[in-house]
Design a protein around this motif. Sequence first.
Motif, PDB file in Angstrom:
ATOM      1  N   GLU A  57       0.860  -1.199   0.000  1.00  0.00           N
ATOM      2  CA  GLU A  57       0.000   0.000   0.000  1.00  0.00           C
ATOM      3  C   GLU A  57       0.888   1.237   0.000  1.00  0.00           C
ATOM      4  OE1 GLU A  57      -3.182   0.166  -0.234  1.00  0.00           O
ATOM      5  OE2 GLU A  57      -3.638  -1.977  -0.022  1.00  0.00           O
ATOM      6  N   SER A  58       0.332   2.358  -0.500  1.00  0.00           N
ATOM      7  CA  SER A  58       1.236   3.507  -0.655  1.00  0.00           C
ATOM      8  C   SER A  58       1.855   4.039   0.636  1.00  0.00           C
ATOM      9  CB  SER A  58       0.603   4.625  -1.466  1.00  0.00           C
ATOM     10  OG  SER A  58      -0.767   4.595  -1.405  1.00  0.00           O
ATOM     11  N   PRO A  59       1.126   4.106   1.798  1.00  0.00           N
ATOM     12  CA  PRO A  59       1.829   4.647   2.974  1.00  0.00           C
ATOM     13  C   PRO A  59       3.062   3.820   3.330  1.00  0.00           C
ATOM     14  CG  PRO A  59      -0.516   4.253   3.460  1.00  0.00           C
ATOM     15  CD  PRO A  59      -0.266   3.712   2.096  1.00  0.00           C
ATOM     16  N   ALA A  60       2.928   2.498   3.242  1.00  0.00           N
ATOM     17  CA  ALA A  60       4.067   1.630   3.570  1.00  0.00           C
ATOM     18  C   ALA A  60       5.168   1.777   2.526  1.00  0.00           C
ATOM     19  CB  ALA A  60       3.613   0.181   3.663  1.00  0.00           C
ATOM     20  N   ARG A  61       4.766   1.987   1.273  1.00  0.00           N
ATOM     21  CA  ARG A  61       5.758   2.142   0.195  1.00  0.00           C
ATOM     22  C   ARG A  61       6.603   3.391   0.420  1.00  0.00           C
ATOM     23  NH1 ARG A  61       4.085  -0.028  -4.873  1.00  0.00           N
ATOM     24  NH2 ARG A  61       5.795   1.113  -5.811  1.00  0.00           N
ATOM     25  N   VAL A  62       5.941   4.472   0.868  1.00  0.00           N
ATOM     26  CA  VAL A  62       6.664   5.725   1.118  1.00  0.00           C
ATOM     27  C   VAL A  62       7.697   5.513   2.219  1.00  0.00           C
ATOM     28  CG1 VAL A  62       6.412   8.093   1.978  1.00  0.00           C
ATOM     29  CG2 VAL A  62       4.774   7.178   0.302  1.00  0.00           C
ATOM     30  N   ILE A  63       7.278   4.831   3.278  1.00  0.00           N
ATOM     31  CA  ILE A  63       8.206   4.582   4.389  1.00  0.00           C
ATOM     32  C   ILE A  63       9.343   3.671   3.936  1.00  0.00           C
ATOM     33  CG2 ILE A  63       8.418   3.428   6.633  1.00  0.00           C
ATOM     34  CD1 ILE A  63       5.580   4.541   7.230  1.00  0.00           C
ATOM     35  N   ALA A  64       9.015   2.644   3.158  1.00  0.00           N
ATOM     36  CA  ALA A  64      10.055   1.722   2.686  1.00  0.00           C
ATOM     37  C   ALA A  64      11.084   2.470   1.845  1.00  0.00           C
ATOM     38  CB  ALA A  64       9.425   0.585   1.884  1.00  0.00           C
ATOM     39  N   ALA A  65      10.610   3.369   0.974  1.00  0.00           N
ATOM     40  CA  ALA A  65      11.539   4.124   0.121  1.00  0.00           C
ATOM     41  C   ALA A  65      12.440   5.016   0.978  1.00  0.00           C
ATOM     42  CB  ALA A  65      10.751   4.960  -0.888  1.00  0.00           C
ATOM     43  N   ARG A  66      11.856   5.625   2.002  1.00  0.00           N
ATOM     44  CA  ARG A  66      12.642   6.489   2.895  1.00  0.00           C
ATOM     45  C   ARG A  66      13.700   5.663   3.632  1.00  0.00           C
ATOM     46  NH1 ARG A  66       8.532   9.039   6.537  1.00  0.00           N
ATOM     47  NH2 ARG A  66       7.524   9.890   4.703  1.00  0.00           N
ATOM     48  N   ARG A  67      13.319   4.471   4.025  1.00  0.00           N
ATOM     49  CA  ARG A  67      14.272   3.632   4.755  1.00  0.00           C
ATOM     50  C   ARG A  67      15.419   3.171   3.860  1.00  0.00           C
ATOM     51  NH1 ARG A  67      10.073   0.259   8.639  1.00  0.00           N
ATOM     52  NH2 ARG A  67       9.866   1.948  10.155  1.00  0.00           N
ATOM     53  N   VAL A  68      15.108   2.901   2.600  1.00  0.00           N
ATOM     54  CA  VAL A  68      16.185   2.553   1.671  1.00  0.00           C
ATOM     55  C   VAL A  68      17.158   3.728   1.578  1.00  0.00           C
ATOM     56  CG1 VAL A  68      16.738   2.113  -0.754  1.00  0.00           C
ATOM     57  CG2 VAL A  68      14.907   0.816   0.353  1.00  0.00           C
ATOM     58  N   GLU A  69      16.611   4.947   1.480  1.00  0.00           N
ATOM     59  CA  GLU A  69      17.474   6.139   1.431  1.00  0.00           C
ATOM     60  C   GLU A  69      18.367   6.208   2.662  1.00  0.00           C
ATOM     61  OE1 GLU A  69      17.927   8.325  -1.006  1.00  0.00           O
ATOM     62  OE2 GLU A  69      16.553   7.080  -2.186  1.00  0.00           O
ATOM     63  N   GLU A  70      17.780   5.928   3.822  1.00  0.00           N
ATOM     64  CA  GLU A  70      18.557   5.996   5.055  1.00  0.00           C
ATOM     65  C   GLU A  70      19.661   4.933   5.064  1.00  0.00           C
ATOM     66  OE1 GLU A  70      16.353   6.361   8.674  1.00  0.00           O
ATOM     67  OE2 GLU A  70      18.221   6.540   9.845  1.00  0.00           O
ATOM     68  N   ILE A  71      19.342   3.745   4.581  1.00  0.00           N
ATOM     69  CA  ILE A  71      20.365   2.687   4.511  1.00  0.00           C
ATOM     70  C   ILE A  71      21.491   3.126   3.568  1.00  0.00           C
ATOM     71  CG2 ILE A  71      20.831   0.329   3.701  1.00  0.00           C
ATOM     72  CD1 ILE A  71      19.394   0.339   6.377  1.00  0.00           C
ATOM     73  N   LEU A  72      21.123   3.756   2.435  1.00  0.00           N
ATOM     74  CA  LEU A  72      22.159   4.191   1.489  1.00  0.00           C
ATOM     75  C   LEU A  72      23.068   5.246   2.126  1.00  0.00           C
ATOM     76  CD1 LEU A  72      20.320   4.371  -1.970  1.00  0.00           C
ATOM     77  CD2 LEU A  72      21.447   2.457  -0.839  1.00  0.00           C
ATOM     78  N   ALA A  73      22.468   6.169   2.879  1.00  0.00           N
ATOM     79  CA  ALA A  73      23.273   7.200   3.538  1.00  0.00           C
ATOM     80  C   ALA A  73      24.186   6.549   4.578  1.00  0.00           C
ATOM     81  CB  ALA A  73      22.362   8.243   4.191  1.00  0.00           C
ATOM     82  N   GLU A  74      23.647   5.597   5.330  1.00  0.00           N
ATOM     83  CA  GLU A  74      24.446   4.917   6.342  1.00  0.00           C
ATOM     84  C   GLU A  74      25.531   4.041   5.704  1.00  0.00           C
ATOM     85  OE1 GLU A  74      23.911   6.748   9.248  1.00  0.00           O
ATOM     86  OE2 GLU A  74      24.349   4.780  10.124  1.00  0.00           O
ATOM     87  N   ARG A  75      25.215   3.446   4.571  1.00  0.00           N
ATOM     88  CA  ARG A  75      26.217   2.630   3.874  1.00  0.00           C
ATOM     89  C   ARG A  75      27.408   3.492   3.484  1.00  0.00           C
ATOM     90  NH1 ARG A  75      24.042   0.243  -1.554  1.00  0.00           N
ATOM     91  NH2 ARG A  75      24.838   2.161  -2.476  1.00  0.00           N
ATOM     92  N   GLN A  76      27.090   4.696   2.995  1.00  0.00           N
ATOM     93  CA  GLN A  76      28.130   5.637   2.599  1.00  0.00           C
ATOM     94  C   GLN A  76      28.970   6.048   3.810  1.00  0.00           C
ATOM     95  OE1 GLN A  76      29.022   6.857  -0.446  1.00  0.00           O
ATOM     96  NE2 GLN A  76      30.661   7.828   0.732  1.00  0.00           N
ATOM     97  N   ARG A  77      28.266   6.368   4.890  1.00  0.00           N
ATOM     98  CA  ARG A  77      28.963   6.804   6.107  1.00  0.00           C
ATOM     99  C   ARG A  77      29.850   5.685   6.650  1.00  0.00           C
ATOM    100  NH1 ARG A  77      28.173   7.047  11.882  1.00  0.00           N
ATOM    101  NH2 ARG A  77      26.337   5.700  11.869  1.00  0.00           N
ATOM    102  N   MET A  78      29.312   4.466   6.699  1.00  0.00           N
ATOM    103  CA  MET A  78      30.085   3.335   7.222  1.00  0.00           C
ATOM    104  C   MET A  78      31.290   3.034   6.331  1.00  0.00           C
ATOM    105  SD  MET A  78      28.944   2.144  10.054  1.00  0.00           S
ATOM    106  CE  MET A  78      29.422   0.418  10.244  1.00  0.00           C
TER     107      MET A  78
END
Length: 367
Positions: free
Chosen positions: A271-292
């Motif tokens: 559903e779209s609300p969950a999709r929005v959160i999932a996309a945001r979390r992927v972004e956060e993982i990418l930022a953390e991957r870069q930082r790590m």
Amino acid sequence: MKAALQPKPTEAPATSSPLQLAREDLLRLEPYRHAAWEPSLERLHANELPWRPLGDNSRSGLNRYPEPQPRQLCEKLAALYGVDKDQLLVGRGSDEGIDLLVRAFCRAGRDSVMISPPTFGMYAVAAHIQGAGIVDVPLRLDTDFTLDIGQILDRWREVVKIVFVCSPNNPTGTLFAASEIERLCVELDGKALVAVDEAYLEFAQSPGVRGWLRRFPHLVVLRTLSKAFGLAGARCGTVLAHPDVIGLLRRMIPPYAIPSPTLEAALAALESPARVIAARRVEEILAERQRMASALTQSAAVQRVWPSAANFLLVRFREVDRVYAAARAGGLLVRDVRGHPDLADCLRLTIGTPEQNDRLLAAVNTA
Ligand SMILES: *Cc1c(COP(=O)(O)O)cnc(C)c1O
């Protein structure tokens, strides 16, 4: 029965049907006849109890067998992955897809799969269980774990029915060049299925290869809700392939493969609300991957951090035993991949929350 499995004349420029590679005995398989799915009628045909178990809050009732290949989920996944419904099979994780593919295409004691280690362990396990052989064509070390296309093509024999390509690759994190996978599809057309496992594609900022499904009838793509959608516990994965291949796998998959709680969790995640959160979390993982990756690269304890297109990093340490022990002492489990000869002194680190990542960095730096 067999006639229905031949490719329709309208199908893409297929040179041959991918079913020519399948186990011939299975082409005549009569599937289990599951109870009819007619939700508008009351069910006195499947020997279920008419009452729900205590505490059952599910939508459909756990006393009822689930819908086989649930229509709504198939439609949503087809939209998510940009394919037609007849190009898709839903199963209990990609693991079930891998297992079904090996069983459908490899004759026990005769056929083989080809894999490029270091890679995901399930391809070899599924092959062993089926009694299929394994042809290893290791990734190239000199170019940071790229595919050895020359060797793959050189070592192909008629008994090799499936070439597994994991991209991004687990455990190296490598996203293989689209042009290389395309070359495999061209060269192996009619010779072997090219099964591209894209479990981590959402972390790769790449469209992947599913757009080629019509062009290459031998291409199979594996996707999953286990990683970027956070549903590892629900077990929901998808095989994308030519309708003939999907038709065969549908007749082989156990009749009620998707449990109702899994279905409901997967529908909610799409559903779209969950999709929005999932996309945001992927972004956060990418930022953390870069930082790590930067922090680890600068750490005196680290010898090498490989570029990653997934939600983990492959790292070589100077004193790997001490790092592994320090992580454990800090309450953190990381993946020991040293069993593979090319991964001496390496660990695979999953990107966690910022707080977990900080604790892991602290453990690395105090080891
Ligand atoms: C995690 C993972 C999967 C996912 O398997 P599921 O059965 O869908 O949970 C598939 N392939 C690779 C390479 C993985 O690392």
